[in-house]
Design a protein around this motif. Structure first.
Motif, short mmCIF file in Angstrom:
data_model
loop_
_atom_site.label_atom_id
_atom_site.label_comp_id
_atom_site.label_asym_id
_atom_site.label_seq_id
_atom_site.Cartn_x
_atom_site.Cartn_y
_atom_site.Cartn_z
N GLN A 141 0.79 -1.20 0.09
CA GLN A 141 0.00 -0.05 -0.24
C GLN A 141 1.04 1.29 -0.26
N SER A 142 0.82 2.11 -0.99
CA SER A 142 1.52 3.30 -0.99
C SER A 142 0.78 4.55 -1.39
N GLY A 143 0.72 5.56 -0.63
CA GLY A 143 -0.06 6.70 -1.04
C GLY A 143 -1.67 6.49 -1.04
N GLY A 144 -2.10 5.33 -0.36
CA GLY A 144 -3.47 5.09 -0.33
C GLY A 144 -3.92 3.85 -1.47
N ASP A 145 -2.80 3.68 -2.20
CA ASP A 145 -3.29 2.72 -3.40
C ASP A 145 -2.49 1.12 -3.20
N ILE A 146 -3.18 0.38 -3.53
CA ILE A 146 -2.57 -1.15 -3.56
C ILE A 146 -1.91 -1.31 -4.78
N VAL A 147 -0.33 -1.62 -4.61
CA VAL A 147 0.55 -1.48 -5.86
C VAL A 147 1.52 -2.74 -5.73
#
Length: 364
Positions: free
Chosen positions: A339-345
């Protein structure tokens, strides 16, 4: 990988042992090892003891900190009254894994003894001429100039270990005159993450000061673990831990090949969630607190990112990551679900060499 992990205060004190100065003086560590298994089934404790005792050695010498202790009038346990010039010895245990003189013991045994002497079950003494140490796993290889020794057998890859199965521990507890002592117990638990880089076997077989480096054996007479540490506190009994055979094999293969463990790392400093720290079941991710390697920077990983999976396997603890990375080498690529910056990447990361946890061997 640098580890950030809070250690909570508890009534239990995790200790590891060696014997110093003839008293229970050094609260250090203990472990065991072996080689590839060809062992035939052995079903009784006496048969196992008879079969494996020739493969177990005692290791003894002057305690590495003896000069400082003697100068201060204190022994390794912190008690007063060791007169200047008196002997301050430390000892541990080892397991023969090659007939030409290679022996597994604990890293802390080798580090804790100056000019160690190996004594076989037959009473022959040998000086250690080579040693290779991996402190992260607490495994060491030492060599003596001997031939015709009887090696122990490390359990084969894939050998199942079950909670409740009977085990035997061999070693040199409390006094060097007690070499070849045996204790019996069971496997009390598996996959224990207790103040160690890798998962450990829990056993109730008695492990005492000086058992460091001795084998934990199954009823086939195979080495399934390295007796490494125990909990010691008032009211606590029979909580010992052993380094599993798969970790032992991983380490010694690299020590034989390179003289050190070329351990892969993510190049990240990680923080475990609260639940994982105290041992609760958890699906909390690992938090990146610092990015150390150029490959991690290139992958776009930042402090504050949270790691959920490594190559499709959930990770919630530092030990989980270390166990998975045993399958890889530095330079190989793994996939992190984050999770990075609110996104799942999804990030592809090239593993780096963890120099901080690789200890080069030394010839003595």
């Amino acid at each position: 990988m640098k580890i950030t992990k809070k250690i909570s205060t508890a009534a239990l004190l995790l200790v590891c042992f060696m014997l110093a100065g003839g008293d229970l003086a050094v609260m250090a560590k203990s472990s065991t090892g072996g080689v590839k298994s060809t062992a035939a089934a052995v079903s009784t404790v006496p048969a196992i003891v008879q079969k494996l005792t020739p493969s177990v050695v005692g290791i003894i010498g002057e305690a590495a900190d003896s000069q400082q202790d003697q100068a201060s009038g204190m022994n390794d346990s912190g008690s007063a009254g060791v007169p200047a010039g008196s002997y301050n010895l430390a000892h541990g245990t080892g397991v023969i894994i090659k007939a030409d003189g290679w022996i597994i013991t604990n890293a802390h045994v080798v580090n804790g003894i100056l000019d160690p002497t190996v004594v076989t079950s037959s009473g022959k003494s040998y000086s250690v001429d080579k040693s290779y140490i991996d402190e992260a796993s607490d495994i060491a290889l030492v060599h003596i100039k001997a031939t015709g020794l009887k090696p122990a057998s490390l359990a084969p890859a894939g050998r199942a270990i079950q909670v409740g199965e009977k085990v035997v521990a061999l070693g040199t507890p409390v006094s060097f005159s007690l070499r070849g002592s045996a204790t019996e117990g069971i496997v009390s638990g598996l996959n224990r993450a207790v103040d160690a880089s890798y998962k450990l076997i829990q056993t109730d077989a008695a492990i005492n000061p000086g058992n460091s480096g001795g084998p934990l054996l199954n009823m086939k007479g195979e080495v399934i673990g390295i007796n490494s540490m125990k909990y010691e506190a008032v009211g606590v009994e029979n909580l010992g831990f052993s380094i599993p055979y798969d970790t032992v094999r991983y380490v010694i293969q690299q020590l034989f090949a390179y003289g050190e463990v070329r351990r892969p790392a993510l190049g990240l400093e990680l923080q475990e969630g609260w639940s994982a720290e105290i041992g609760l079941p958890s699906d909390d991710p690992l938090t990146v607190t610092r990015v150390d390697s150029p490959s991690a920077i290139k992958a776009g990983i930042k402090a504050g990112d949270k790691i959920y999976r490594l190559n499709n396997t959930s990770v919630t603890s530092i030990v989980d990551v270390n166990e998975l990375l045993k399958k890889y080498k530095p330079g190989q690529t793994v996939t992190l679900w984050m999770q990075s910056g609110g996104d799942i990447v999804k990030r592809s990361l090239v593993l780096t060499l963890n120099d901080s946890e690789s200890d080069a061997g030394s010839d003595e």
